[in-house]
Design a protein around this motif. Structure first.
Motif, PDB file in Angstrom:
ATOM      1  N   PRO A   1      11.381 -12.469 -12.365  1.00  0.00           N
ATOM      2  CA  PRO A   1      11.023 -11.137 -12.201  1.00  0.00           C
ATOM      3  C   PRO A   1      12.574 -10.229 -12.279  1.00  0.00           C
ATOM      4  CG  PRO A   1      11.256 -11.712  -9.932  1.00  0.00           C
ATOM      5  CD  PRO A   1      11.508 -12.776 -10.891  1.00  0.00           C
ATOM      6  N   ALA A   2      12.225  -8.980 -12.984  1.00  0.00           N
ATOM      7  CA  ALA A   2      13.446  -7.910 -12.991  1.00  0.00           C
ATOM      8  C   ALA A   2      13.538  -7.097 -11.738  1.00  0.00           C
ATOM      9  CB  ALA A   2      13.175  -7.260 -14.246  1.00  0.00           C
ATOM     10  N   MET A   3      14.093  -7.825 -10.871  1.00  0.00           N
ATOM     11  CA  MET A   3      14.269  -6.953  -9.593  1.00  0.00           C
ATOM     12  C   MET A   3      15.701  -7.074  -9.170  1.00  0.00           C
ATOM     13  SD  MET A   3      11.043  -8.374  -7.095  1.00  0.00           S
ATOM     14  CE  MET A   3       9.401  -8.047  -7.786  1.00  0.00           C
ATOM     15  N   GLU A   4      16.439  -6.026  -8.439  1.00  0.00           N
ATOM     16  CA  GLU A   4      17.716  -6.039  -7.954  1.00  0.00           C
ATOM     17  C   GLU A   4      17.881  -6.860  -7.017  1.00  0.00           C
ATOM     18  OE1 GLU A   4      20.859  -2.794  -6.221  1.00  0.00           O
ATOM     19  OE2 GLU A   4      18.773  -2.123  -6.979  1.00  0.00           O
ATOM     20  N   ARG A   5      18.874  -7.644  -6.665  1.00  0.00           N
ATOM     21  CA  ARG A   5      18.933  -8.763  -5.470  1.00  0.00           C
ATOM     22  C   ARG A   5      20.156  -8.242  -4.908  1.00  0.00           C
ATOM     23  NH1 ARG A   5      16.868 -11.369  -9.680  1.00  0.00           N
ATOM     24  NH2 ARG A   5      18.827 -11.385 -10.975  1.00  0.00           N
TER      25      ARG A   5
ATOM     26  N   ILE B   1       0.785  -1.042   0.170  1.00  0.00           N
ATOM     27  CA  ILE B   1      -0.159   0.100   0.060  1.00  0.00           C
ATOM     28  C   ILE B   1       0.969   1.276  -0.121  1.00  0.00           C
ATOM     29  CG2 ILE B   1      -0.443   0.344   2.654  1.00  0.00           C
ATOM     30  CD1 ILE B   1      -3.210   0.822   1.932  1.00  0.00           C
ATOM     31  N   ALA B   2       2.159   1.117   0.315  1.00  0.00           N
ATOM     32  CA  ALA B   2       3.065   2.296   0.405  1.00  0.00           C
ATOM     33  C   ALA B   2       4.127   2.103  -0.418  1.00  0.00           C
ATOM     34  CB  ALA B   2       3.424   2.750   1.735  1.00  0.00           C
ATOM     35  N   GLY B   3       4.465   0.983  -1.093  1.00  0.00           N
ATOM     36  CA  GLY B   3       5.503   0.789  -1.961  1.00  0.00           C
ATOM     37  C   GLY B   3       6.843   0.122  -0.979  1.00  0.00           C
ATOM     38  N   ASP B   4       7.845  -0.292  -1.854  1.00  0.00           N
ATOM     39  CA  ASP B   4       8.873  -0.833  -1.190  1.00  0.00           C
ATOM     40  C   ASP B   4      10.132  -0.562  -1.948  1.00  0.00           C
ATOM     41  OD1 ASP B   4       9.753  -3.721  -2.599  1.00  0.00           O
ATOM     42  OD2 ASP B   4       7.686  -2.991  -2.960  1.00  0.00           O
ATOM     43  N   PHE B   5      11.267  -0.547  -1.391  1.00  0.00           N
ATOM     44  CA  PHE B   5      12.663  -0.380  -2.205  1.00  0.00           C
ATOM     45  C   PHE B   5      13.609  -1.533  -1.661  1.00  0.00           C
ATOM     46  CE2 PHE B   5      16.733   1.649  -2.536  1.00  0.00           C
ATOM     47  CZ  PHE B   5      16.781   1.848  -3.871  1.00  0.00           C
ATOM     48  N   ARG B   6      14.221  -2.285  -2.528  1.00  0.00           N
ATOM     49  CA  ARG B   6      15.133  -3.474  -2.343  1.00  0.00           C
ATOM     50  C   ARG B   6      14.901  -4.125  -1.064  1.00  0.00           C
ATOM     51  NH1 ARG B   6      20.901   0.058  -3.095  1.00  0.00           N
ATOM     52  NH2 ARG B   6      20.590   0.458  -4.976  1.00  0.00           N
ATOM     53  N   GLY B   7      13.533  -4.669  -1.253  1.00  0.00           N
ATOM     54  CA  GLY B   7      12.804  -5.795  -0.043  1.00  0.00           C
ATOM     55  C   GLY B   7      12.744  -5.117   0.911  1.00  0.00           C
ATOM     56  N   ARG B   8      12.608  -3.863   1.345  1.00  0.00           N
ATOM     57  CA  ARG B   8      12.152  -3.334   2.539  1.00  0.00           C
ATOM     58  C   ARG B   8      10.886  -2.428   2.313  1.00  0.00           C
ATOM     59  NH1 ARG B   8      13.981  -5.431   6.964  1.00  0.00           N
ATOM     60  NH2 ARG B   8      13.306  -3.664   8.125  1.00  0.00           N
ATOM     61  N   PHE B   9       9.918  -2.481   3.252  1.00  0.00           N
ATOM     62  CA  PHE B   9       8.597  -1.725   2.954  1.00  0.00           C
ATOM     63  C   PHE B   9       8.660  -0.392   3.494  1.00  0.00           C
ATOM     64  CE2 PHE B   9       7.277  -6.291   2.557  1.00  0.00           C
ATOM     65  CZ  PHE B   9       6.340  -6.149   1.519  1.00  0.00           C
ATOM     66  N   TYR B  10       7.956   0.368   2.739  1.00  0.00           N
ATOM     67  CA  TYR B  10       7.842   1.645   3.446  1.00  0.00           C
ATOM     68  C   TYR B  10       6.643   1.681   4.354  1.00  0.00           C
ATOM     69  CZ  TYR B  10      10.954   3.426  -0.522  1.00  0.00           C
ATOM     70  OH  TYR B  10      11.941   3.837  -1.170  1.00  0.00           O
ATOM     71  N   GLU B  11       6.502   2.489   5.239  1.00  0.00           N
ATOM     72  CA  GLU B  11       5.525   2.492   6.187  1.00  0.00           C
ATOM     73  C   GLU B  11       4.255   3.302   5.606  1.00  0.00           C
ATOM     74  OE1 GLU B  11       4.386   4.556  10.644  1.00  0.00           O
ATOM     75  OE2 GLU B  11       6.356   5.120   9.576  1.00  0.00           O
ATOM     76  N   LEU B  12       3.335   2.694   6.022  1.00  0.00           N
ATOM     77  CA  LEU B  12       1.832   3.328   5.871  1.00  0.00           C
ATOM     78  C   LEU B  12       1.641   4.448   6.682  1.00  0.00           C
ATOM     79  CD1 LEU B  12      -0.868   3.498   4.371  1.00  0.00           C
ATOM     80  CD2 LEU B  12      -1.944   2.052   6.002  1.00  0.00           C
TER      81      LEU B  12
END
Length: 506
Positions: free
Chosen positions: A464-468, A349-360
């Motif tokens: 998936p095309a994701m950074e690991r 609901i708030a997105g994520d970056f490199r496997g870590r979620f952003y807070e709502l």
């Protein structure tokens, strides 16, 4: 302790001022808190009915109806009291194309009742939806039997309140006519019949306390001249008369392409979730909504979203959509307003970056949070899932606690199948069945999914095309190594594997 806190939260909450009444179940098409013309003691309205004409919700339509009904079955409906008494409620079922046609609502009205029928006190989950504006924490409900004359298709359920006014017989009252509507669908149930004969349910006297006996007498508020509260029945039933039957031929164009697969074994029209429906033929699904603890980056599998959710004073969370199929993106709505679009899995609901979620960061506690996730497939097909959430701060739990039980639950040891399931989860490839004991949405999980792991159905998951990022997790070491490009990362993985491997037998 939890019950006491819930009671205090309900009693201590201040009562806002609002317009006089509106539909709450099923979900109405608009956020208006009173569709009427005129008004006294608040914002005046310019809504002549028979449905609201503004503040439309973005997450309900004929493609995503608020309820799916079966012919012959009975369903609960609710509306607000808002500190008032008296009047008559009229229910109509009309084709979507005729939702603003007053004559269609009059022609297809199938049931009437007293407005102040079946009053009830709201609990903590219901308070911010049904009783938010009522000083006594009360609301009204009824149980509608869906007529057998309605062909399968899309409709608008029309709600009309007229004749409102407190006090005994002989007192004058000023209320005008009020309207609300909800998108619904009729599918299956009893065999279709030719006609339905409308019904009226009065109180113990067979009448209702009301100032008027039909809509249109008090088109504006305050009503001029002020009418008197009397014992009345709807004009259609005066003198022992009966309204004419409603024929199935009144609904020639209700069927659409929006067919639904409906699980009749699941109880529907609960207070806090939509009916158990999914679009037939859609390749995408929103299977479930889950809370995520931002601090640990873990999915809270066992938190029940249909119950009040306790938050410690330092708790931080996000919400994740479990999806299946070729999802292009997920649109998120809070209280029927679109707030975020996530185009990469995991869809939160708030997105994520490199496997870590952003807070709502949206205000969450002691208020209504109606959450909707709309998954859109690459071919344009779609699916919705909604949940009515109630969060409250609780000083009696650990500061970072999120859940229903009021205590932290120790995680059990990770197992190989847990890691595999977490990997599919991280890639947006959700699986049915028992959830893992612990599941971290990490770069290791993404890497596991990226290897083309085969799920239970034997389908190879797309890469998936994701950074690991490098992760030295021995249980995922094999898949991480195959997808790494850094020599330092390979060395870290080999060392982790050596540490976790048993010594060779001599």
């Amino acid at each position: 302790m939890l019950a006491m806190l819930m009671a205090l939260a309900v009693v201590a909450a201040p009562t806002p001022v609002a317009a006089h009444s509106f539909l709450t179940v099923p979900l109405p098409i608009s956020r208006l808190d009173g569709c009427r013309v005129g008004g006294v003691g608040g914002t005046t309205g310019n809504c002549p009915g028979p449905c609201p004409n503004s503040a439309f919700r973005s997450d309900t339509s004929s493609k995503n109806p608020a309820a799916v009904y079966r012919r012959g079955s009975t369903y609960e409906v609710r509306w607000t009291r808002n500190n008032h008494e008296g009047g008559i409620i009229r229910w109509a079922m009309v084709p979507v194309s005729e939702m603003w046609d007053m004559a269609s609502h009059e022609r297809n009205a199938f049931h009437w009742s007293c407005w102040n029928i079946n009053r009830f006190s709201c609990n903590a989950m219901e308070r911010h939806r049904d009783c938010y504006f009522d000083r006594d924490n009360l609301a009204f409900r009824d149980y509608l039997r869906i007529p057998d004359n309605l062909p399968d298709g899309d409709y608008v359920l029309g709600w009309t309140w007229y004749g409102g006014g407190e006090g005994p017989v002989g007192k004058q009252a000023m209320f005008g006519d009020y309207y609300d509507c909800s998108y619904v669908r009729v599918e299956g149930g009893n065999t279709l019949t030719e006609a339905h004969y409308p019904t009226f349910s009065g109180d113990s006297t067979g009448t209702c306390l009301s100032t008027v006996n039909r809509p249109g007498i008090c088109k504006t508020e305050p009503c001029v001249p002020l009418p008197y509260v009397q014992r009345r029945v709807p004009v259609e039933f005066e003198g022992g008369r009966k309204p004419p039957p409603i024929y199935s031929t009144n609904f020639p164009n209700v069927a659409t392409q929006y067919r639904y697969d409906y699980d009749y074994s699941v109880q529907t029209q609960s207070g806090f979730s939509e009916a158990a429906i999914k679009p037939a033929g859609s390749s995408v699904r929103v299977v479930n909504l889950r809370l995520v603890d931002i601090r640990t980056n873990k999915i809270l599998w066992y938190t029940d979203l249909t119950k009040p959710i306790q938050l410690g004073y330092d708790a931080k969370l996000s919400i994740l959509a479990e999806v299946t199929g070729p999802v292009a993106h997920v649109e998120w709505f809070i209280n029927s307003r679109r707030t975020h679009i996530d185009s990469n899995s995991p869809f939160s609901i708030a997105g994520d970056f490199r496997g870590r979620f952003y807070e709502l960061v949206h205000a969450k506690t002691n208020r209504r949070m109606f959450i909707t996730a709309r998954a859109v497939g690459r071919a344009g097909d779609e699916d919705y899932l909604s949940a009515d959430l109630f969060f409250f701060k609780d000083g009696g739990v650990p500061s970072q606690y999120i859940g229903n039980s009021g205590r932290m639950v120790a995680a059990s040891p990770r197992r190989a199948d847990d890691v595999a399931r977490a990997a599919r989860l991280a890639a947006g490839k959700f699986v049915r069945g028992h959830p893992p004991a612990t599941a971290e949405v990490t770069s290791a999980g993404r890497a596991a999914a990226a290897t083309g792991e085969t799920g239970k159905a034997g389908v190879t998951r797309p890469r998936p095309a994701m950074e690991r990022a490098p992760v030295a997790d021995a249980t995922s070491a094999t898949v991480v190594e195959r997808n790494s490009v850094s020599p330092a990362h390979r060395t870290a993985v080999r060392q982790a594997r050596r540490r976790s491997s048993p010594p060779a037998a001599e």
